[in-house]
Design a protein around this motif. Structure first.
Motif, short mmCIF file in Angstrom:
data_model
loop_
_atom_site.label_atom_id
_atom_site.label_comp_id
_atom_site.label_asym_id
_atom_site.label_seq_id
_atom_site.Cartn_x
_atom_site.Cartn_y
_atom_site.Cartn_z
N ALA A 1 -1.84 6.41 -27.84
CA ALA A 1 -2.23 7.29 -27.31
C ALA A 1 -3.25 7.97 -25.99
N GLY A 2 -3.71 7.15 -26.37
CA GLY A 2 -5.39 7.43 -25.31
C GLY A 2 -4.96 6.80 -23.81
N LEU A 3 -3.75 5.42 -23.80
CA LEU A 3 -3.49 5.29 -22.60
C LEU A 3 -3.08 6.35 -21.89
N PRO A 4 -4.31 6.22 -19.91
CA PRO A 4 -2.94 7.20 -19.31
C PRO A 4 -1.73 7.16 -18.14
N VAL A 5 -1.49 8.08 -18.24
CA VAL A 5 0.01 7.89 -17.47
C VAL A 5 0.10 7.50 -16.02
N LEU A 6 0.76 6.66 -15.98
CA LEU A 6 0.88 5.49 -14.72
C LEU A 6 1.28 6.87 -13.53
N SER A 7 0.72 5.95 -12.00
CA SER A 7 0.50 7.60 -11.27
C SER A 7 1.53 7.38 -10.79
N ALA A 8 2.56 8.68 -10.01
CA ALA A 8 3.59 8.64 -9.47
C ALA A 8 4.02 7.61 -8.25
N THR A 9 3.25 7.08 -7.76
CA THR A 9 3.44 6.36 -6.64
C THR A 9 3.55 4.63 -7.04
N ASP A 10 2.93 4.58 -8.55
CA ASP A 10 3.03 3.20 -9.32
C ASP A 10 4.03 3.29 -9.36
N THR B 1 5.81 11.13 -16.03
CA THR B 1 4.72 10.70 -14.87
C THR B 1 5.19 11.32 -13.46
N LEU B 2 6.75 11.32 -12.65
CA LEU B 2 6.98 11.23 -12.07
C LEU B 2 7.37 13.05 -11.45
N GLY B 3 7.75 13.94 -12.54
CA GLY B 3 7.89 15.52 -12.21
C GLY B 3 9.55 15.07 -11.49
N ASP B 4 9.15 16.83 -11.36
CA ASP B 4 10.58 16.71 -10.87
C ASP B 4 11.01 15.98 -9.20
N LEU B 5 9.98 16.49 -8.72
CA LEU B 5 10.06 15.92 -7.07
C LEU B 5 10.24 14.51 -7.35
N GLY B 6 9.43 13.95 -7.55
CA GLY B 6 9.76 12.10 -8.39
C GLY B 6 11.26 11.80 -9.21
N THR B 7 12.36 12.76 -9.81
CA THR B 7 13.33 12.55 -10.14
C THR B 7 14.17 12.36 -8.52
N LEU C 1 9.80 0.76 1.68
CA LEU C 1 10.02 0.33 0.28
C LEU C 1 11.32 1.04 -0.54
N LEU C 2 11.02 2.33 -0.97
CA LEU C 2 12.37 2.90 -1.54
C LEU C 2 13.04 3.35 -0.64
N PRO D 1 0.86 -1.52 -0.53
CA PRO D 1 -0.29 0.18 0.25
C PRO D 1 0.62 1.31 -0.02
N ASP D 2 -0.27 2.40 -0.72
CA ASP D 2 0.94 3.90 -0.30
C ASP D 2 1.79 3.39 0.89
#
Ligand code: SF4
Length: 334
Positions: free
Chosen positions: A248-257, A283-289, A40-41, A33-34
């Motif tokens: 083209a129409g697939l949703p972007v993976l969430s940052a948590t996934d 997917t992740l943006g700056d913070l995710g990097t 995990l990280l 879970p989130d």
């Protein structure tokens, strides 16, 4: 197995003994879970530091031939079969030498020449040979890697003789999901090239793209299939749905996934160079990097990716400095 057991067991086998998680273990991590994600990280980061060290491999990538590919990989805007915005174009030797020089100037040690083809023809192999010679004449000691599609045994030997030290060929997705992604060639054809590359003594770079409609089970299956190849490097891409492609129409993976996947793949591949490749901004943006680099990633690409603009090199290099992660030198091995 409880969720506590998953991470406790991983701490013992992966962190202490350097043995990667199997498919079942990866799946258990992907199902955490989130609330357990930070834990995990943190474990993935510890594993990366323990088995790979603090250094981060910095790589540059250049497209020698863009667009017009005869294959139908549904995520790819370089396919000539879709209404994609990318037109076929070639880069000349001077352009490749310049790109290699700019790459090396950032401190990067890897320079990968990429072409949108099913496999190389004589013209492309000649161009790669001439480019490598010209890069050396330019006084550039960067390691040259290539990504030229499916190879024959003879082509593998020729590339090895040219001094190509690493070859990228992505399996893209789990074997069971591949037919939903590509119909013009098979997963097995891709795998055969990887085996030839490894047998010829070149380093194997093999990864894929997450978020192409695969199930969580298939994500775990893919991690195990990658581990079986024993790649030196795994580029992790996240689908950036390109206009004009079937995906083209697939949703972007969430940052948590995405972060869960990065950490789980690190636990499956404790000693592998795990690289952020395409799609991480969306997917992740700056913070995710930052989270990725603190959650198992230990390689980044500087400059632009193949068809979409990546972050400016300075931003990533500044982030590495801030995180006190040294750039891997040419002679160092991770
Ligand atoms: S991923 Fe490679 S082989 Fe597939 S369409 Fe794109 S350039 Fe061609």
């Amino acid at each position: 197995m409880t969720t506590t057991d998953v991470l406790e067991a991983a701490r013992e086998t992966v962190l202490d003994q350097g043995i990667g998680l199997d498919e079942v273990g990866v799946l258990a991590c992907l199902r955490l879970p989130d609330e357990r994600l930070p834990e995990l990280l943190a474990l993935a980061h510890d594993v990366r530091r323990r088995w790979c060290g603090d250094a981060v491999e910095v790589e540059g990538i250049v497209s020698a031939k863009t667009g017009g590919c005869p294959e139908d990989c549904h995520f790819c805007s370089q396919s000539g079969l879709f209404e994609s915005p990318v037109r076929a174009a070639w880069l000349d030797i001077d352009g490749l030498v310049r790109a290699a020089r700019e790459t090396r100037e950032t401190g990067a040690t890897e320079f990968c020449i990429v072409a949108a083809v099913r496999g190389p023809d004589e013209r492309l192999l000649d161009q790669v040979r001439a480019a490598i010679e010209a890069i050396r004449v330019d006084g550039n000691d960067v390691n040259v890697a290539c990504s030229l599609g499916i190879l024959t045994a003879e082509q593998v030997d020729r590339l090895a003789a040219m001094g190509v030290h690493r070859y990228n060929h992505n399996l893209e997705t789990a074997r069971s999901h591949f037919p939903a992604v590509v119909t013009t060639h098979s997963w097995e054809e891709r795998e055969a090239t990887l085996r030839l590359v490894r047998d010829a003594g070149m380093e194997v770079c093999c990864g894929g793209i997450l978020g192409m409609g695969e199930t969580v089970e298939q994500r775990a299956e893919f991690a195990a299939q990658l581990a079986a190849i024993e790649p030196h490097e795994v580029p992790m891409n996240f689908l950036d749905p390109r206009p004009g492609t079937p995906f083209a129409g697939l949703p972007v993976l969430s940052a948590t996934d995405a972060l869960r996947a990065i950490a789980a793949y690190r636990l499956a591949l404790p000693r592998t160079v795990l690289r952020f490749a395409g799609g991480r901004e969306i997917t992740l943006g700056d913070l995710g990097t930052r989270d990725g680099l603190l959650g198992g990633i230990n390689a980044v690409i500087v400059g632009n990716y193949l068809t979409t603009l990546g972050r400016a090199p300075g931003e990533d290099l500044a982030l590495l400095e801030e995180l006190r992660m040294p750039i891997k030198g040419l002679s160092a091995s991770l």
